[in-house]
Enzyme design. Structure first.
Site, mmCIF file in Angstrom:
data_model
loop_
_atom_site.group_PDB
_atom_site.id
_atom_site.type_symbol
_atom_site.label_atom_id
_atom_site.label_comp_id
_atom_site.label_asym_id
_atom_site.label_seq_id
_atom_site.Cartn_x
_atom_site.Cartn_y
_atom_site.Cartn_z
ATOM 1 N N HIS A 117 -8.729 5.357 5.683
ATOM 2 C CA HIS A 117 -8.364 5.384 3.923
ATOM 3 C C HIS A 117 -8.481 4.561 3.475
ATOM 4 O O HIS A 117 -8.175 5.740 2.046
ATOM 5 C CB HIS A 117 -6.213 4.746 4.230
ATOM 6 C CG HIS A 117 -5.813 5.852 5.089
ATOM 7 N ND1 HIS A 117 -4.352 5.113 5.210
ATOM 8 C CD2 HIS A 117 -5.591 6.618 5.348
ATOM 9 C CE1 HIS A 117 -3.631 5.605 6.578
ATOM 10 N NE2 HIS A 117 -4.159 7.178 6.452
ATOM 11 N N SER A 186 3.457 0.444 10.852
ATOM 12 C CA SER A 186 4.292 0.549 11.327
ATOM 13 C C SER A 186 5.129 2.404 11.210
ATOM 14 O O SER A 186 5.900 2.407 12.042
ATOM 15 C CB SER A 186 5.714 1.086 9.927
ATOM 16 O OG SER A 186 5.043 2.062 8.849
HETATM 17 N N1 APR Z 1 2.221 -9.421 11.093
HETATM 18 C C1 APR Z 1 1.762 -8.508 12.064
HETATM 19 N N2 APR Z 1 2.535 -7.581 11.818
HETATM 20 C C2 APR Z 1 3.731 -7.376 10.340
HETATM 21 C C3 APR Z 1 3.585 -8.561 9.151
HETATM 22 C C4 APR Z 1 2.830 -9.790 10.119
HETATM 23 N N3 APR Z 1 2.398 -10.804 9.195
HETATM 24 N N4 APR Z 1 3.993 -8.647 8.345
HETATM 25 C C5 APR Z 1 4.269 -6.980 8.314
HETATM 26 N N5 APR Z 1 3.886 -6.341 9.712
HETATM 27 C C6 APR Z 1 4.490 -5.009 10.144
HETATM 28 C C7 APR Z 1 5.682 -4.484 8.705
HETATM 29 O O1 APR Z 1 7.063 -4.661 10.587
HETATM 30 C C8 APR Z 1 4.753 -2.754 9.427
HETATM 31 O O2 APR Z 1 5.462 -2.097 11.050
HETATM 32 O O3 APR Z 1 3.289 -4.111 9.143
HETATM 33 C C9 APR Z 1 3.914 -3.431 8.888
HETATM 34 C C10 APR Z 1 3.414 -2.652 7.863
HETATM 35 O O4 APR Z 1 3.929 -0.703 7.654
HETATM 36 P P1 APR Z 1 3.334 -1.033 6.338
HETATM 37 O O5 APR Z 1 3.958 -1.076 5.455
HETATM 38 O O6 APR Z 1 4.246 1.322 6.500
HETATM 39 O O7 APR Z 1 1.943 -0.525 6.518
HETATM 40 P P2 APR Z 1 1.033 0.800 6.826
HETATM 41 O O8 APR Z 1 1.886 1.244 8.532
HETATM 42 O O9 APR Z 1 -0.521 0.781 7.204
HETATM 43 O O10 APR Z 1 1.358 1.988 6.342
HETATM 44 C C11 APR Z 1 0.184 2.978 6.934
HETATM 45 O O11 APR Z 1 0.688 4.585 4.467
HETATM 46 O O12 APR Z 1 0.907 4.496 2.178
HETATM 47 C C12 APR Z 1 0.223 4.535 3.199
HETATM 48 O O13 APR Z 1 -2.265 4.346 2.223
HETATM 49 C C13 APR Z 1 -1.257 3.914 3.313
HETATM 50 O O14 APR Z 1 -2.602 2.926 4.789
HETATM 51 C C14 APR Z 1 -1.170 3.308 4.895
HETATM 52 C C15 APR Z 1 -0.171 3.567 5.387
#
Ligand code: APR
Ligand code: ZN
Length: 247
Positions: A117, A186
């Site tokens: 990304h 997520s």
């Molecule tokens: N340890 C492990 N997992 C964690 C922790 C932690 N301390 N804290 C939160 N999480 C998990 C949450 O439960 C969730 O499942 O990390 C995940 C974060 O999910 P998102 O906020 O959706 O982030 P991400 O999956 O990286 O999003 C993907 O979406 O918005 C776009 O470009 C953006 O790269 C991003 C993409």
């Protein structure tokens, strides 16, 4: 099955990380209750249309995150450092793909990291398409170091509706891996959310390390839930012991 299916001969591992791995370093995730998309509209700051409509607002959003990333309080955590150890031990046998635009994997000793990304600390020139390291704010006076045009720089970040980077390389690695591990994501956003299915198709063992079950949790052969700073070091020690490689 556990990740012990990774024996010394077949240790081709693809690791995918998301915002959850950087949460314990003080960077917000996107979809947690207090996440970035609960504070600002992704349509307004993370789409090409949003940038066309209000470039100043979009630059301000990324300038604030670029400044925060360079705050000395934001450091790689134990999960980044453990992955750095594994990456140095396995070298070419491991591909580290991240959806994150922070540089915490690199600062945690990993590299080269595949930022599908893009990267917060790089800018892309709309005039000559070159991207380059950029740690300052981007504004209308910012000048491209390649073609010298001003006011033509945008964050080198992939927005919704744009094609993520190096997808061929990623799909090639997924087709050839023995183990796919997803950490701190997520499973809401494609194409990354589809990687687990690609890995299963290739006969790889699949492992999810996350705070809670992701959207794609049922697709993983093995799942472990808890904070990345606890789960990732334990898993890395397991793999280093099984593959007999000094970490
Ligand atoms: N340890 C492990 N997992 C964690 C922790 C932690 N301390 N804290 C939160 N999480 C998990 C949450 O439960 C969730 O499942 O990390 C995940 C974060 O999910 P998102 O906020 O959706 O982030 P991400 O999956 O990286 O999003 C993907 O979406 O918005 C776009 O470009 C953006 O790269 C991003 C993409
Ligand atoms: Zn240029």
């Amino acid at each position: 099955m556990t990740s012990s299916s990774v024996t010394s001969s077949s240790k081709r591992i693809v690791v995918l990380t998301g915002a959850g791995i950087s949460k314990e370093s003080g960077l917000d995730t996107f979809r947690d209750a207090d996440g970035i998309w609960s504070q600002v509209s992704l349509e307004e700051v993370a789409t090409p249309e949003g940038f066309r409509r209000d470039p100043v607002k979009v630059q301000a959003f990324y300038n604030a995150r670029r400044r925060q990333l360079q705050d000395q309080a934001v450091k790689p955590n134990l999960a980044h450092r453990a992955l750095g150890r594994l990456h140095r031990a396995l070298g070419e046998e491991m591909l580290l793909v991240t959806q994150n635009i922070d540089d915490l994997h690199e600062r945690g000793g990993a590299g080269p990291v595949l930022h599908m990304h893009g990267e917060l600390l790089r800018a892309r020139c709309l005039a000559c398409r070159a991207d380059s390291v950029w740690t300052a704010d981007i504004d209308s006076a910012s000048r491209c170091s390649r073609c010298s045009s001003t006011g033509q720089l945008r964050p080198h970040v992939v927005w919704f509706g744009e094609m993520p980077l190096e997808m061929e390389r990623i799909y090639g690695a997924l087709a050839d891996c023995d183990l796919f591990v997803s950490i701190g994501t997520s499973g809401n956003v494609y194409p990354a959310a589809g990687f687990v299915a690609e890995a299963r198709e290739a006969g790889a063992h699949t492992l999810e390390l996350n705070l809670e079950p992701s959207e794609g949790a049922t697709l993983f052969a093995e799942k472990r839930y808890g904070p990345a700073s606890e789960l990732v070091p334990l898993w890395v020690e397991e793999v280093l012991a099984e593959t007999g490689v000094a970490g």
